[in-house]
Design a protein around this motif. Structure first.
Motif, PDB file in Angstrom:
ATOM      1  N   UNK A 116      13.781  14.360  -3.949  1.00  0.00           N
ATOM      2  CA  UNK A 116      12.823  14.060  -2.884  1.00  0.00           C
ATOM      3  C   UNK A 116      12.024  15.320  -2.587  1.00  0.00           C
ATOM      4  N   UNK A 117      10.709  15.250  -2.771  1.00  0.00           N
ATOM      5  CA  UNK A 117       9.834  16.385  -2.499  1.00  0.00           C
ATOM      6  C   UNK A 117       9.017  16.112  -1.242  1.00  0.00           C
ATOM      7  N   UNK A 118       9.043  17.084  -0.336  1.00  0.00           N
ATOM      8  CA  UNK A 118       8.359  16.954   0.949  1.00  0.00           C
ATOM      9  C   UNK A 118       7.359  18.092   1.056  1.00  0.00           C
ATOM     10  N   UNK A 119       6.100  17.759   1.247  1.00  0.00           N
ATOM     11  CA  UNK A 119       5.049  18.776   1.283  1.00  0.00           C
ATOM     12  C   UNK A 119       4.357  18.796   2.640  1.00  0.00           C
ATOM     13  N   UNK A 120       4.182  20.007   3.175  1.00  0.00           N
ATOM     14  CA  UNK A 120       3.303  20.163   4.326  1.00  0.00           C
ATOM     15  C   UNK A 120       1.906  20.460   3.799  1.00  0.00           C
ATOM     16  N   UNK A 121       0.901  19.918   4.453  1.00  0.00           N
ATOM     17  CA  UNK A 121      -0.492  20.141   4.050  1.00  0.00           C
ATOM     18  C   UNK A 121      -1.311  20.478   5.288  1.00  0.00           C
ATOM     19  N   UNK A 152      -2.214  22.974   0.259  1.00  0.00           N
ATOM     20  CA  UNK A 152      -3.436  23.090   1.057  1.00  0.00           C
ATOM     21  C   UNK A 152      -3.952  21.718   1.477  1.00  0.00           C
ATOM     22  N   UNK A 153      -3.947  20.792   0.531  1.00  0.00           N
ATOM     23  CA  UNK A 153      -4.556  19.492   0.756  1.00  0.00           C
ATOM     24  C   UNK A 153      -3.742  18.416   0.046  1.00  0.00           C
ATOM     25  N   UNK A 154      -3.678  17.243   0.659  1.00  0.00           N
ATOM     26  CA  UNK A 154      -2.992  16.135   0.027  1.00  0.00           C
ATOM     27  C   UNK A 154      -3.582  14.819   0.489  1.00  0.00           C
ATOM     28  N   UNK A 155      -3.333  13.758  -0.272  1.00  0.00           N
ATOM     29  CA  UNK A 155      -3.777  12.434   0.150  1.00  0.00           C
ATOM     30  C   UNK A 155      -2.555  11.542   0.355  1.00  0.00           C
ATOM     31  N   UNK A 182       6.915  12.553   0.241  1.00  0.00           N
ATOM     32  CA  UNK A 182       6.437  12.576   1.623  1.00  0.00           C
ATOM     33  C   UNK A 182       5.494  13.754   1.838  1.00  0.00           C
ATOM     34  N   UNK A 183       4.480  13.560   2.661  1.00  0.00           N
ATOM     35  CA  UNK A 183       3.650  14.678   3.090  1.00  0.00           C
ATOM     36  C   UNK A 183       3.464  14.584   4.596  1.00  0.00           C
ATOM     37  N   UNK A 184       3.315  15.728   5.218  1.00  0.00           N
ATOM     38  CA  UNK A 184       3.111  15.792   6.661  1.00  0.00           C
ATOM     39  C   UNK A 184       2.058  16.859   6.946  1.00  0.00           C
ATOM     40  N   UNK A 185       1.129  16.553   7.811  1.00  0.00           N
ATOM     41  CA  UNK A 185       0.066  17.510   8.123  1.00  0.00           C
ATOM     42  C   UNK A 185       0.540  18.473   9.196  1.00  0.00           C
ATOM     43  N   UNK A 186       0.268  19.761   8.977  1.00  0.00           N
ATOM     44  CA  UNK A 186       0.610  20.795   9.951  1.00  0.00           C
ATOM     45  C   UNK A 186      -0.639  21.624  10.226  1.00  0.00           C
ATOM     46  N   UNK A 187      -0.778  22.171  11.432  1.00  0.00           N
ATOM     47  CA  UNK A 187      -1.967  22.967  11.743  1.00  0.00           C
ATOM     48  C   UNK A 187      -1.966  24.289  10.999  1.00  0.00           C
ATOM     49  N   UNK A 229       0.842  -1.199   0.000  1.00  0.00           N
ATOM     50  CA  UNK A 229       0.000   0.000   0.000  1.00  0.00           C
ATOM     51  C   UNK A 229       0.873   1.243   0.000  1.00  0.00           C
ATOM     52  N   UNK A 230       0.609   2.140  -0.909  1.00  0.00           N
ATOM     53  CA  UNK A 230       1.367   3.388  -0.964  1.00  0.00           C
ATOM     54  C   UNK A 230       0.828   4.336   0.106  1.00  0.00           C
ATOM     55  N   UNK A 231       1.690   4.765   0.995  1.00  0.00           N
ATOM     56  CA  UNK A 231       1.306   5.725   2.026  1.00  0.00           C
ATOM     57  C   UNK A 231       2.489   6.656   2.272  1.00  0.00           C
ATOM     58  N   UNK A 232       2.389   7.889   1.765  1.00  0.00           N
ATOM     59  CA  UNK A 232       3.480   8.848   1.875  1.00  0.00           C
ATOM     60  C   UNK A 232       3.338   9.776   3.082  1.00  0.00           C
ATOM     61  N   UNK A 233       2.319   9.536   3.897  1.00  0.00           N
ATOM     62  CA  UNK A 233       2.112  10.342   5.093  1.00  0.00           C
ATOM     63  C   UNK A 233       3.204  10.067   6.117  1.00  0.00           C
ATOM     64  N   UNK A 234       3.713  11.124   6.739  1.00  0.00           N
ATOM     65  CA  UNK A 234       4.666  10.992   7.832  1.00  0.00           C
ATOM     66  C   UNK A 234       4.036  11.568   9.095  1.00  0.00           C
ATOM     67  N   UNK A 235       4.406  11.020  10.222  1.00  0.00           N
ATOM     68  CA  UNK A 235       3.747  11.403  11.473  1.00  0.00           C
ATOM     69  C   UNK A 235       4.244  12.728  12.039  1.00  0.00           C
ATOM     70  N   UNK A 236       5.417  13.174  11.594  1.00  0.00           N
ATOM     71  CA  UNK A 236       5.976  14.419  12.124  1.00  0.00           C
ATOM     72  C   UNK A 236       6.884  15.071  11.100  1.00  0.00           C
TER      73      UNK A 236
END
Length: 232
Positions: free
Chosen positions: A187-192, A160-163, A215-220, A1-8
Motif C-alpha cells: 500500500x503506497x500513500x502519497x502526500x501531494x 508535488x502533484x497527483x490526480x 491513496x493520496x492526500x493533499x497537504x499544504x 469511479x476510481x478515486x484515491x483521494x483521501x480527505x485527511x
C-alpha cells in the motif's frame, strides 16, 4: 469511479498496523513526507520497521517517530550525522535495531522488490561485516555478495502533484526514493501539494503511475520542511 483521494492524513493512514514494515521517502529533509510522519505518530502504531535513507534529523519528522518509541528497527544507509542525537541515544541504549545498507544497495534492494526480482549479486560490501552471513559468489574473477529485495507493507512518500487515479509528479530532488518505494510496498500513500484534474498531467510527465499508488492526500505547502530544510 476510481478515486484515491483521501480527505485527511488520518484517514489515509488508518489501517497501518503494529509491526508493519514502512518505507518512508526522503533524502534527509528533501522529499520527506513530514505530514504523513506526523500522522503516523498520532496514529500510534508501534513495533515498526522503518526503511529510509537516514535515521532522522534533529527532533522532527523521522527523528520524532523514533523518539516516540514506535520503531523497533530501522533499515538505512546513513544513520549518523551532526544532528542524529535521537537515533544515537536509542541505538546506544539498545532500544533500536539497525540494519546498515550501502546506499546503492538500499536503492537496488527496494527496486528489486518492486520489479519482482528475487535478489541480485553486487561487489559492494564484499569482505566487510556487511557481507557476514550472506551468500558470496565469484563471477568473472570478481567476488560478489547476494542481496535480497526489501518489501514493505506501506510506503509513505511525498509528491508535488497527483490526480484522483494516483498518478504522481515530483519536484526536483524531492523525487529521490519515492518512485521505487511506491513500487515495493503493498500500500503506497502519497502526500501531494497539488491535486490535478484527471488528464491534466501530461502522461510523459508522470513519474509514478497510479497503478502503484493506493491513496493520496493533499497537504499544504510550508515555507520550511523538517529540521529547517527548505520545503520541496
Amino acid at each position: 469511479m476510481i478515486d484515491k483521494l483521501r480527505t485527511s492524513v488520518s484517514e489515509a493512514l488508518a489501517d497501518i498496523h503494529d509491526g508493519a514494515t514502512i518505507m518512508i521517502g526522503g533524502f534527509g529533509g528533501a522529499g520527506q513526507p513530514a505530514e504523513l510522519i506526523d500522522g503516523l505518530i498520532a496514529h500510534g502504531a508501534r513495533d515498526l520497521v522503518i526503511v529510509n535513507n537516514n535515521a532522522g534529523n534533529g527532533d522532527t519528522g523521522l527523528a520524532a517517530l523514533l523518539k516516540n518509541g514506535q520503531v523497533r528497527k530501522i533499515i538505512c544507509s546513513f544513520p549518523r550525522q551532526a544532528d542524529s542525537h535521537v537515533f544515537d541515544a536509542l541505538y546506544r541504549a539498545a532500544k533500536l535495531e539497525l540494519e546498515l545498507v550501502p546506499q546503492g544497495n538500499l536503492a537496488e534492494r527496494i527496486r528489486a522488490a518492486g520489479a519482482g526480482i528475487g535478489g541480485f549479486f553486487t561487489p559492494t560490501g564484499y569482505g566487510t561485516e556487511l557481507a557476514k552471513g550472506k551468500e558470496t559468489r565469484e563471477i568473472d574473477g570478481r567476488m560478489y555478495v547476494f542481496e535480497s529485495p526489501i518489501h514493505a507493507d506501506f510506503a509513505l512518500i511525498k509528491a508535488e502533484q497527483g490526480d484522483r487515479w494516483g498518478n504522481l509528479t515530483y519536484r526536483k530532488t524531492a523525487r529521490n526514493f519515492g518512485p521505487i518505494m511506491a513500487m515495493a510496498a503493498k500500500v503506497s500513500i502519497a502526500s501531494v501539494h497539488e491535486v490535478a484534474e484527471l488528464g491534466a498531467i501530461d502522461p510523459e510527465h508522470v513519474i509514478t503511475p497510479g497503478l502503484f499508488v493506493q491513496r493520496i492526500v493533499q497537504v499544504p505547502r510550508t515555507a520550511t520542511g523538517p529540521a529547517g530544510f527548505k520545503a520541496s
